[in-house]
Motif scaffolding. Structure first.
Motif, short mmCIF file in Angstrom:
data_model
loop_
_atom_site.label_atom_id
_atom_site.label_comp_id
_atom_site.label_asym_id
_atom_site.label_seq_id
_atom_site.Cartn_x
_atom_site.Cartn_y
_atom_site.Cartn_z
N GLY A 69 -45.95 11.59 12.54
CA GLY A 69 -47.25 11.97 13.07
C GLY A 69 -47.59 11.33 14.40
N HIS A 70 -46.66 10.63 15.02
CA HIS A 70 -46.87 9.96 16.31
C HIS A 70 -47.15 11.02 17.38
N VAL A 71 -48.35 10.95 17.97
CA VAL A 71 -48.82 11.94 18.93
C VAL A 71 -49.04 11.29 20.30
N LEU A 72 -48.75 12.04 21.36
CA LEU A 72 -49.05 11.63 22.73
C LEU A 72 -50.18 12.52 23.24
N ILE A 73 -51.11 11.91 23.98
CA ILE A 73 -52.20 12.66 24.61
C ILE A 73 -52.12 12.45 26.11
N ILE A 74 -52.17 13.56 26.86
CA ILE A 74 -52.13 13.48 28.32
C ILE A 74 -53.22 14.36 28.92
N SER A 75 -53.60 14.01 30.13
CA SER A 75 -54.50 14.86 30.90
C SER A 75 -53.66 15.92 31.60
N LYS A 76 -54.13 17.15 31.55
CA LYS A 76 -53.45 18.24 32.26
C LYS A 76 -53.94 18.34 33.70
N THR A 77 -55.04 17.69 34.03
CA THR A 77 -55.65 17.85 35.35
C THR A 77 -55.49 16.62 36.24
N ALA A 78 -55.48 15.43 35.67
CA ALA A 78 -55.37 14.21 36.47
C ALA A 78 -53.92 13.96 36.85
N ARG A 93 -62.44 11.78 27.90
CA ARG A 93 -61.91 12.93 27.16
C ARG A 93 -60.73 12.52 26.27
N ILE A 94 -59.83 11.73 26.83
CA ILE A 94 -58.64 11.31 26.10
C ILE A 94 -59.02 10.45 24.90
N LEU A 95 -59.96 9.52 25.08
CA LEU A 95 -60.35 8.66 23.96
C LEU A 95 -61.06 9.45 22.86
N LYS A 96 -61.87 10.41 23.24
CA LYS A 96 -62.52 11.25 22.23
C LYS A 96 -61.48 12.03 21.43
N LEU A 97 -60.48 12.57 22.12
CA LEU A 97 -59.44 13.30 21.42
C LEU A 97 -58.59 12.35 20.56
N ALA A 98 -58.33 11.13 21.04
CA ALA A 98 -57.56 10.16 20.26
C ALA A 98 -58.27 9.87 18.94
N ARG A 99 -59.58 9.76 18.97
CA ARG A 99 -60.34 9.53 17.74
C ARG A 99 -60.16 10.71 16.78
#
Length: 167
Positions: A69-78, A93-99
């Protein structure tokens, strides 16, 4: 006295025949490389098992997970290489999605919790800001073992369970 002993121990060479495992590293400053692996993923040039996507963010399964279940979150715009480059709006945005992803790992996979990991420079292998959301399971060791890459066929079913639990 105790501090001196600890410092000497930390500075001591490894046992003969034992080498330190070198961590990946990128320079803290530099130009954004639009050919880095995550930029290519954003453009659809490299396949991933997606967990979430909107116009700003992409969350996908790590190809060599620390735990299921190890997930990576990235910005598509920055075009941020590290946290030092990341605009505040993208960090929020990233922290909200991480939660949300962490909650989905708990609800969808039965994880007991999750850990957020983010490297800058030393320890960072891809020069594109990314946040790891790593589920934790009771009794499971937490280590960075080598050679545990998985194929999309292995990652996709886990991604589907996380997607199904996202709120």
């Amino acid at each position: 006295m105790m501090l001196t002993a600890l410092l000497l121990l930390a500075a001591a060479p490894l046992e003969p025949g034992v080498e330190a495992d070198p961590e990946p590293s990128i320079p803290l400053s530099g130009q954004y490389d639009p050919q880095n692996a995550f930029a290519r993923i954003i453009r659809g040039e490299l396949p991933v098992a997606k967990v979430y996507e909107d116009r700003h963010l992409l969350a996908f399964m790590d190809r060599a997970p620390i735990s299921a279940g190890h997930v990576l979150i990235i910005s598509k715009t920055a075009k941020a290489r590290t946290l030092l480059d990341l605009p505040d709006r993208d960090l929020r945005r990233i922290l909200k999605l991480a939660r949300r992803v962490g909650r989905a790992e708990i609800d969808g996979l039965g994880a007991a919790g999750f850990r957020l990991i983010q490297n800058n420079g030393y320890g960072q292998s891809v020069p594109h800001f990314h946040l790891h959301v790593v589920p934790r399971y009771p009794g499971a060791a937490f280590n960075y073992a080598k050679d545990r890459a998985q194929g999309l066929d292995q990652l996709e079913p886990v991604a589907a369970r996380i997607r199904g639990a996202l709120r």
